[in-house]
Design a protein around this motif. Structure first.
Motif, mmCIF file in Angstrom:
data_model
loop_
_atom_site.group_PDB
_atom_site.id
_atom_site.type_symbol
_atom_site.label_atom_id
_atom_site.label_comp_id
_atom_site.label_asym_id
_atom_site.label_seq_id
_atom_site.Cartn_x
_atom_site.Cartn_y
_atom_site.Cartn_z
ATOM 1 N N LEU A 110 0.971 -1.144 -0.091
ATOM 2 C CA LEU A 110 -0.082 -0.135 -0.186
ATOM 3 C C LEU A 110 0.982 1.228 0.114
ATOM 4 O O LEU A 110 0.717 2.139 -0.934
ATOM 5 N N LEU A 111 1.872 1.226 0.809
ATOM 6 C CA LEU A 111 2.712 2.501 1.101
ATOM 7 C C LEU A 111 3.529 2.616 -0.357
ATOM 8 O O LEU A 111 4.055 3.744 -0.711
ATOM 9 N N TYR A 112 3.797 1.585 -0.936
ATOM 10 C CA TYR A 112 4.566 1.685 -2.055
ATOM 11 C C TYR A 112 4.022 2.246 -3.387
ATOM 12 O O TYR A 112 4.249 2.935 -4.127
ATOM 13 N N ARG A 113 2.634 1.606 -3.250
ATOM 14 C CA ARG A 113 1.663 2.360 -4.388
ATOM 15 C C ARG A 113 1.545 3.782 -4.168
ATOM 16 O O ARG A 113 1.199 4.724 -5.008
ATOM 17 N N ALA A 114 1.607 4.141 -2.861
ATOM 18 C CA ALA A 114 1.313 5.505 -2.498
ATOM 19 C C ALA A 114 2.497 6.402 -2.698
ATOM 20 O O ALA A 114 2.306 7.592 -3.139
ATOM 21 N N LYS A 115 3.706 5.783 -2.450
ATOM 22 C CA LYS A 115 4.939 6.751 -2.352
ATOM 23 C C LYS A 115 6.067 5.673 -2.874
ATOM 24 O O LYS A 115 6.831 5.595 -2.131
ATOM 25 N N PRO A 116 6.395 5.533 -4.065
ATOM 26 C CA PRO A 116 7.295 4.544 -4.736
ATOM 27 C C PRO A 116 8.572 4.761 -4.616
ATOM 28 O O PRO A 116 9.549 4.253 -4.557
ATOM 29 N N GLY A 117 8.903 6.310 -4.296
ATOM 30 C CA GLY A 117 10.291 6.911 -4.434
ATOM 31 C C GLY A 117 10.639 6.785 -2.773
ATOM 32 O O GLY A 117 11.690 7.389 -2.636
ATOM 33 N N ALA A 118 9.729 6.526 -1.756
ATOM 34 C CA ALA A 118 10.358 6.837 -0.561
ATOM 35 C C ALA A 118 11.456 5.693 0.172
ATOM 36 O O ALA A 118 11.597 4.565 -0.556
ATOM 37 N N THR A 119 11.955 6.264 1.017
ATOM 38 C CA THR A 119 13.066 4.998 1.519
ATOM 39 C C THR A 119 12.317 4.570 2.707
ATOM 40 O O THR A 119 11.767 5.362 3.553
ATOM 41 N N LEU A 120 12.498 3.412 3.103
ATOM 42 C CA LEU A 120 12.006 2.518 4.320
ATOM 43 C C LEU A 120 13.141 2.148 5.312
ATOM 44 O O LEU A 120 14.020 1.750 4.869
ATOM 45 N N TRP A 121 13.067 2.842 6.516
ATOM 46 C CA TRP A 121 14.042 2.924 7.399
ATOM 47 C C TRP A 121 13.686 1.733 8.434
ATOM 48 O O TRP A 121 12.726 1.723 8.869
ATOM 49 N N LEU A 122 14.639 0.953 8.662
ATOM 50 C CA LEU A 122 14.874 0.008 9.790
ATOM 51 C C LEU A 122 15.449 0.083 10.775
ATOM 52 O O LEU A 122 16.756 0.731 10.671
ATOM 53 N N SER A 123 15.240 -0.301 12.153
ATOM 54 C CA SER A 123 16.092 -0.177 13.059
ATOM 55 C C SER A 123 17.506 -1.216 12.895
ATOM 56 O O SER A 123 17.213 -2.152 12.261
ATOM 57 N N ASN A 124 18.640 -0.694 13.247
ATOM 58 C CA ASN A 124 19.763 -1.424 13.482
ATOM 59 C C ASN A 124 19.905 -1.998 14.631
ATOM 60 O O ASN A 124 20.525 -1.352 15.704
ATOM 61 N N PRO A 125 19.772 -3.414 15.044
ATOM 62 C CA PRO A 125 19.297 -4.559 14.045
ATOM 63 C C PRO A 125 17.766 -4.530 13.964
ATOM 64 O O PRO A 125 17.105 -3.939 14.758
ATOM 65 N N THR A 126 17.381 -5.280 13.201
ATOM 66 C CA THR A 126 15.808 -5.650 13.252
ATOM 67 C C THR A 126 15.469 -7.125 12.929
ATOM 68 O O THR A 126 16.470 -7.815 12.634
ATOM 69 N N TRP A 127 14.216 -7.351 12.867
ATOM 70 C CA TRP A 127 14.161 -8.951 12.388
ATOM 71 C C TRP A 127 14.229 -8.808 11.060
ATOM 72 O O TRP A 127 14.222 -8.078 10.242
ATOM 73 N N PRO A 128 15.021 -10.052 10.749
ATOM 74 C CA PRO A 128 15.569 -10.407 9.401
ATOM 75 C C PRO A 128 14.688 -10.226 8.163
ATOM 76 O O PRO A 128 15.246 -10.419 7.326
ATOM 77 N N ASN A 129 13.474 -10.458 8.533
ATOM 78 C CA ASN A 129 12.450 -10.462 7.389
ATOM 79 C C ASN A 129 12.268 -9.045 6.956
ATOM 80 O O ASN A 129 11.630 -8.856 5.941
ATOM 81 N N HIS A 130 12.221 -8.426 7.940
ATOM 82 C CA HIS A 130 11.935 -6.787 7.287
ATOM 83 C C HIS A 130 12.797 -6.379 5.935
ATOM 84 O O HIS A 130 11.878 -5.781 5.184
ATOM 85 N N ALA A 131 13.917 -6.233 6.144
ATOM 86 C CA ALA A 131 14.668 -5.989 5.126
ATOM 87 C C ALA A 131 14.085 -6.589 3.785
ATOM 88 O O ALA A 131 13.972 -5.805 2.558
ATOM 89 N N PRO A 132 14.160 -7.939 3.718
ATOM 90 C CA PRO A 132 13.795 -8.606 2.426
ATOM 91 C C PRO A 132 12.379 -8.175 2.072
ATOM 92 O O PRO A 132 12.100 -7.926 0.891
ATOM 93 N N MET A 133 11.545 -8.057 2.876
ATOM 94 C CA MET A 133 9.938 -7.580 2.849
ATOM 95 C C MET A 133 10.036 -6.305 2.037
ATOM 96 O O MET A 133 9.306 -5.977 1.003
ATOM 97 N N ALA A 134 10.826 -5.368 2.693
ATOM 98 C CA ALA A 134 10.747 -3.872 2.057
ATOM 99 C C ALA A 134 11.288 -4.175 0.707
ATOM 100 O O ALA A 134 10.721 -3.059 0.019
ATOM 101 N N LYS A 135 12.308 -4.859 0.489
ATOM 102 C CA LYS A 135 12.995 -4.562 -0.830
ATOM 103 C C LYS A 135 12.063 -5.327 -1.906
ATOM 104 O O LYS A 135 11.701 -4.904 -2.931
#
Ligand SMILES: Cc1ncc(COP(=O)(O)O)c(C=O)c1O
Length: 394
Positions: A110-135
């Motif tokens: 949904l957020l990508y449809r709304a703003k495809p140029g946005a950067t998604l920021w994750l905490s360092n470190p985070t749940w290992p599935n967050h980055a692959p999902m965001a990508k």
């Protein structure tokens, strides 16, 4: 067809589970996999859940489709559980989703449809599935400082300084409570400052609420989510019912949107439904109907809250016991942080070599980054575990 592909990366946690299962040592300890375990080492079906299922079996009349948005009673009950009356219902829409992961996936799309140029920021470190999902959703991914590896607490000044630099083209994923993997969490005052930062910068909060009730209680664990959602005109929350209702395999969660106004809430909701329709069409009902049945019934709800408190208090007790045992054996306060952390996990901050030695030498299994699942600690083996940890850091 498939000759064009190479093997996808294996899931490290699943691989570790396999290694643990194959280890013949009786004294082995599994602190790896992220599911709650009781004193018998099993992930139990909660009594409130079993009672809800009995009632459902007695009254169920159909297995017809539940609808794209899912179980309406579940959606209303989860909205109440997460927000109570702190957020205007008119600006809120909620769609049942297959687990917290499913909720995160539809919200990211949904957020990508709304703003495809946005950067998604994750905490360092985070749940290992967050980055692959965001990508996978299409986002550029970056990270903000979170864990101080020296104090094993949140490096709040660094986190806030990073958030303060963001703007409307940034989406920030926050763990609503019980941070995974670190176990280090924000205080209420720090949540207020984070909320004020979002208000100042216009960055967009995406809150992952996978452990509501596993930290300090339902109210206390919801503080950060409510503070942030209330401070900003729009935000989204991914709720999971996997841990707090012990419904892991039923795949029950919810995607919540809080929009600027009712018209935008309807648009966002229609897009969410469209995303669901073209991926899995409709969510499974069983877990949602269990949660609806529990939350709508005064007695079942009270029973569930008591069971949740028992799980939470057991994890807090295990934290205290392990940090006390290490302190008594080493005469050092270096592992006091285990008692201060909340939720199912703590990041011990051990080097990879120590994690490997714990596994091969003592049969203690944890994730490679030294994350432990405190619910996996056998209460009568706390002393052995303390010895094993101390032996690896000598
Ligand atoms: C931080 C975090 N978010 C989301 C999830 C998703 O949970 P599920 O899809 O099982 O509901 C998990 C599960 O481990 C998690 O740790």
């Amino acid at each position: 067809m498939f000759e064009t592909l190479t093997k996808a990366p294996a899931d490290k946690i699943l691989a570790l589970m396999g290694e643990f299962a194959a280890d013949p040592r009786k004294e082995k300890i599994d602190l790896g996999v992220g599911v709650y375990k009781d004193e018998a080492g099993i992930t139990p079906i909660m009594t409130s859940v079993a009672k809800a299922e009995q009632r459902m079996n007695a009254s169920a009349k159909t297995k017809t489709y539940v609808g794209i948005s899912g179980n309406k009673g579940f959606n209303a009950a989860v909205r109440e559980l997460v927000f109570a009356d702190t957020v205007p219902a008119g600006r809120t829409r909620i769609m049942q989703a297959p687990g917290g992961t499913g909720a995160l996936a539809v919200l990211m799309e949904l957020l990508y449809r709304a703003k495809p140029g946005a950067t998604l920021w994750l905490s360092n470190p985070t749940w290992p599935n967050h980055a692959p999902m965001a990508k996978h959703a299409g986002f550029k991914v970056d990270s903000y400082p979170y864990f101080d590896t020296k104090t094993r607490a949140v490096d709040f000044p660094a986190m806030l300084a990073a958030l303060d630099k963001l703007g409307p083209n940034d989406i920030v994923l926050l763990h609503g409570c019980c941070h995974n993997p670190t176990g280090a969490n924000l205080t209420n005052e720090q949540w207020d400052q984070v909320a004020a930062s979002f208000k100042r910068t216009g960055a967009f909060p995406l809150i992952d609420l996978a452990y509501l009730g596993f930290g300090d209680g339902l109210e206390a664990d919801g503080y950060g989510t409510r503070a942030v959602v209330n401070a900003v005109p729009e935000s989204v929350v991914a709720f999971s019912g996997s841990k707090n209702f012990g419904l892991y395999r039923e795949r029950v969660g919810a995607a919540i949107v809080v929009a600027r106004d009712e018209a935008q809430a309807d648009i966002a909701n229609s897009q969410l439904m469209n995303i669901a329709r073209v991926t899995y069409s409709q969510p499974p009902d069983h877990g949602a109907e269990i949660i609806r049945t529990i939350l709508e019934d005064k007695d079942l709800r009270a029973e569930w809250e008591t069971e949740l408190a028992t799980m939470r208090n057991r994890m807090i007790r295990l934290r205290e016991k392990l940090s006390e045992a290490i302190k008594a054996k080493s005469n050092s306060a270096d592992f006091d942080f285990i008692a201060a952390h909340r939720g199912m996990f703590s990041l011990l901050g051990l080097p990879g070599e120590a994690v490997e030695n714990l596994k091969t030498g003592s049969g203690v299994y944890m994730i490679g980054d030294s994350r432990i699942n405190v619910a996996g600690i056998p209460e009568d083996r706390v002393g052995d575990l303390a010895d094993a940890i101390l032996a690896t850091i000598k």
